[in-house]
Each structure stands twice: as C-alpha cells, then as structure tokens.
Design a protein around this motif. Sequence first.
Motif, PDB file in Angstrom:
ATOM      1  N   ASN A 131      -2.615  11.563  -5.379  1.00  0.00           N
ATOM      2  CA  ASN A 131      -3.990  11.427  -4.894  1.00  0.00           C
ATOM      3  C   ASN A 131      -4.104  11.593  -3.379  1.00  0.00           C
ATOM      4  N   ASN A 132      -2.956  11.429  -2.673  1.00  0.00           N
ATOM      5  CA  ASN A 132      -2.964  11.497  -1.201  1.00  0.00           C
ATOM      6  C   ASN A 132      -1.944  12.493  -0.676  1.00  0.00           C
ATOM      7  N   ALA A 133      -1.696  13.530  -1.448  1.00  0.00           N
ATOM      8  CA  ALA A 133      -0.661  14.502  -1.078  1.00  0.00           C
ATOM      9  C   ALA A 133      -0.984  15.230   0.223  1.00  0.00           C
ATOM     10  N   ASP A 134      -2.268  15.309   0.571  1.00  0.00           N
ATOM     11  CA  ASP A 134      -2.661  16.016   1.790  1.00  0.00           C
ATOM     12  C   ASP A 134      -2.829  15.090   2.990  1.00  0.00           C
ATOM     13  N   ALA A 135      -2.468  13.820   2.816  1.00  0.00           N
ATOM     14  CA  ALA A 135      -2.603  12.866   3.927  1.00  0.00           C
ATOM     15  C   ALA A 135      -1.726  13.295   5.093  1.00  0.00           C
ATOM     16  N   SER A 136      -2.212  13.083   6.300  1.00  0.00           N
ATOM     17  CA  SER A 136      -1.531  13.593   7.495  1.00  0.00           C
ATOM     18  C   SER A 136      -0.112  13.053   7.636  1.00  0.00           C
ATOM     19  N   ARG A 137       0.093  11.775   7.276  1.00  0.00           N
ATOM     20  CA  ARG A 137       1.433  11.187   7.450  1.00  0.00           C
ATOM     21  C   ARG A 137       2.439  11.871   6.531  1.00  0.00           C
ATOM     22  N   ILE A 138       2.016  12.151   5.290  1.00  0.00           N
ATOM     23  CA  ILE A 138       2.915  12.807   4.337  1.00  0.00           C
ATOM     24  C   ILE A 138       3.172  14.238   4.782  1.00  0.00           C
ATOM     25  N   THR A 139       2.121  14.909   5.258  1.00  0.00           N
ATOM     26  CA  THR A 139       2.245  16.301   5.682  1.00  0.00           C
ATOM     27  C   THR A 139       3.144  16.422   6.908  1.00  0.00           C
ATOM     28  N   ARG A 140       2.904  15.544   7.903  1.00  0.00           N
ATOM     29  CA  ARG A 140       3.688  15.615   9.142  1.00  0.00           C
ATOM     30  C   ARG A 140       5.160  15.286   8.898  1.00  0.00           C
ATOM     31  N   GLY A 141       5.393  14.264   8.084  1.00  0.00           N
ATOM     32  CA  GLY A 141       6.761  13.839   7.854  1.00  0.00           C
ATOM     33  C   GLY A 141       7.478  14.634   6.790  1.00  0.00           C
ATOM     34  N   ASN A 142       6.731  15.526   6.116  1.00  0.00           N
ATOM     35  CA  ASN A 142       7.306  16.332   5.035  1.00  0.00           C
ATOM     36  C   ASN A 142       8.023  15.443   4.018  1.00  0.00           C
ATOM     37  N   LEU A 143       7.345  14.350   3.642  1.00  0.00           N
ATOM     38  CA  LEU A 143       7.940  13.369   2.742  1.00  0.00           C
ATOM     39  C   LEU A 143       7.684  13.759   1.292  1.00  0.00           C
ATOM     40  N   SER A 144       8.748  13.792   0.525  1.00  0.00           N
ATOM     41  CA  SER A 144       8.629  14.167  -0.883  1.00  0.00           C
ATOM     42  C   SER A 144       8.332  12.949  -1.746  1.00  0.00           C
ATOM     43  N   LEU A 145       7.929  13.207  -2.973  1.00  0.00           N
ATOM     44  CA  LEU A 145       7.673  12.124  -3.922  1.00  0.00           C
ATOM     45  C   LEU A 145       8.940  11.326  -4.181  1.00  0.00           C
ATOM     46  N   GLU A 146      10.063  12.017  -4.210  1.00  0.00           N
ATOM     47  CA  GLU A 146      11.344  11.354  -4.466  1.00  0.00           C
ATOM     48  C   GLU A 146      11.655  10.295  -3.412  1.00  0.00           C
ATOM     49  N   TYR A 147      11.248  10.559  -2.180  1.00  0.00           N
ATOM     50  CA  TYR A 147      11.464   9.606  -1.080  1.00  0.00           C
ATOM     51  C   TYR A 147      10.791   8.273  -1.389  1.00  0.00           C
ATOM     52  N   PHE A 148       9.536   8.338  -1.848  1.00  0.00           N
ATOM     53  CA  PHE A 148       8.793   7.123  -2.154  1.00  0.00           C
ATOM     54  C   PHE A 148       9.316   6.435  -3.404  1.00  0.00           C
ATOM     55  N   LEU A 149       9.724   7.216  -4.397  1.00  0.00           N
ATOM     56  CA  LEU A 149      10.250   6.629  -5.637  1.00  0.00           C
ATOM     57  C   LEU A 149      11.547   5.876  -5.378  1.00  0.00           C
ATOM     58  N   ASN A 150      12.365   6.398  -4.463  1.00  0.00           N
ATOM     59  CA  ASN A 150      13.622   5.722  -4.123  1.00  0.00           C
ATOM     60  C   ASN A 150      13.396   4.432  -3.348  1.00  0.00           C
ATOM     61  N   LYS A 151      12.210   4.287  -2.729  1.00  0.00           N
ATOM     62  CA  LYS A 151      11.888   3.089  -1.961  1.00  0.00           C
ATOM     63  C   LYS A 151      11.456   1.920  -2.846  1.00  0.00           C
ATOM     64  N   VAL A 152      10.996   2.208  -4.053  1.00  0.00           N
ATOM     65  CA  VAL A 152      10.427   1.166  -4.928  1.00  0.00           C
ATOM     66  C   VAL A 152      11.403   0.024  -5.214  1.00  0.00           C
ATOM     67  N   PRO A 153      12.656   0.282  -5.626  1.00  0.00           N
ATOM     68  CA  PRO A 153      13.582  -0.834  -5.898  1.00  0.00           C
ATOM     69  C   PRO A 153      13.850  -1.712  -4.678  1.00  0.00           C
ATOM     70  N   SER A 154      13.981  -1.096  -3.498  1.00  0.00           N
ATOM     71  CA  SER A 154      14.254  -1.891  -2.292  1.00  0.00           C
ATOM     72  C   SER A 154      13.026  -2.721  -1.897  1.00  0.00           C
ATOM     73  N   VAL A 155      11.833  -2.165  -2.109  1.00  0.00           N
ATOM     74  CA  VAL A 155      10.609  -2.927  -1.829  1.00  0.00           C
ATOM     75  C   VAL A 155      10.513  -4.132  -2.757  1.00  0.00           C
ATOM     76  N   PHE A 156      10.818  -3.908  -4.035  1.00  0.00           N
ATOM     77  CA  PHE A 156      10.795  -5.005  -5.012  1.00  0.00           C
ATOM     78  C   PHE A 156      11.807  -6.087  -4.642  1.00  0.00           C
ATOM     79  N   LYS A 157      13.000  -5.666  -4.217  1.00  0.00           N
ATOM     80  CA  LYS A 157      14.040  -6.618  -3.819  1.00  0.00           C
ATOM     81  C   LYS A 157      13.603  -7.423  -2.600  1.00  0.00           C
ATOM     82  N   ASN A 158      12.996  -6.754  -1.618  1.00  0.00           N
ATOM     83  CA  ASN A 158      12.528  -7.447  -0.413  1.00  0.00           C
ATOM     84  C   ASN A 158      11.434  -8.466  -0.739  1.00  0.00           C
TER      85      ASN A 158
END
Length: 201
Positions: A131-158
């Motif tokens: 829904n936010n694929a065109d957001a400036s932060r994602i575009t500038r950082g060239n962040l893939s979906l995989e990057y965010f998916l890999n963050k989920v377990p560490s966020v849950f742990k924190n």
Amino acid sequence: MREKKEVDEKRKIGLRFASSIFAIMALFAILFSFGKYLPIFWLFHKLPLFSAFRAPVRMMVFFVFSAAVISGLSLDALSSIDYRKKKIIQNILFALGILLFIAAVTAVLSYIEKDKIIEFGRDTATKLYNNNADASRITRGNLSLEYFLNKVPSVFKNILNSLGLFLVLMTTILFALYLWINDQIRLSHLKAALFIILIID
C-alpha cells in the motif's frame, strides 16, 4: 502552629497546581503523539508551531518528562498521607496487580503462539508495503519487502523483552509500595528502593 498549618496548606495547593499543569501537559503530549490516527489531530495542527511537527510521536518526550515530575510530586506527598488514603492506595495496588497478572499471562501466551504472531506480522508488513510502495523512504532507501519481513521476528522479540522488563519493574514497585502501606518498611526505605529501581531502568 497556625502559621505552620497555613504554610503546609499553601504548599499542598502549590503541589496540586503543579500536578495539574503537568497532568494536562502529559495528556496533551500523548494525544498529540497519535498523530493522524486520532480524529482530533487536525485541531492540534491549527495551534501555533505544532503544524511544524513532522513526527508527532516525538511529543512522547514531554509525556515522559511530565510523568516523571508527577511521580516525584506524588512520592513527596506520601509523607503526609493518612490511614484512609493508605487504604485507597492499597485498593489501587490490588487493581494494578490484577492488570499486571493479565499482562503477564498475555506475554506468556504470546511467546507460546509466537509463530502465529510472527506470521500475522509478516502478512501485515506485506500489506503495508504494497500500500506504501511509492513512499519516499522506501524509494530513497531502495528497501525491499524482504528487508521488512526479516525485521518482524526481531521486533516481536524486542516487544516481548520490553514487556518482560516492564512487568518485573512494576511488580517490584508494587511490592515495595505494598510493604510501605502495611508499615513493614519506612518511607525513606521506599524512596531508596524506588531510586534504585529507577537507576536499573
């Protein structure tokens, strides 16, 4: 004697006024920090300077500061508390104890069902990314979906670690207050215990 009572009364009025001011500040800060997710956020934006805040969540700094001041004022007021108010505090401690128990059970159940929760988090992250694929932060950082998916377990742990630390500290604080309410420790000991807990935190 009469002058001393007048001074004490003026001091109480001053403390109440200060507590009220910081309570209003804390309430405003926590409401403002919700940003666009609060229906009345547009009202805040009409206030001078507040429209310049690009990250409303930063207002939580003022909430934490106000809460710390109110806590200090409340601790200072304990020295003049009577038996009736002690019973009221005891009832409040009992209610808070029940809430802590519910939070502890929720944390344990969350840990048991962590795989399902992480999967739910990944599904949510995927929807938000699409829904936010065109957001400036994602575009500038060239962040893939995989990057965010890999963050989920560490966020849950924190989150679980923070919740666990919160439960331990709150349980310790409530226990210290319980001992003081029942005259098993002095007020000076209670203050020392709370100071040590604050340093640990």
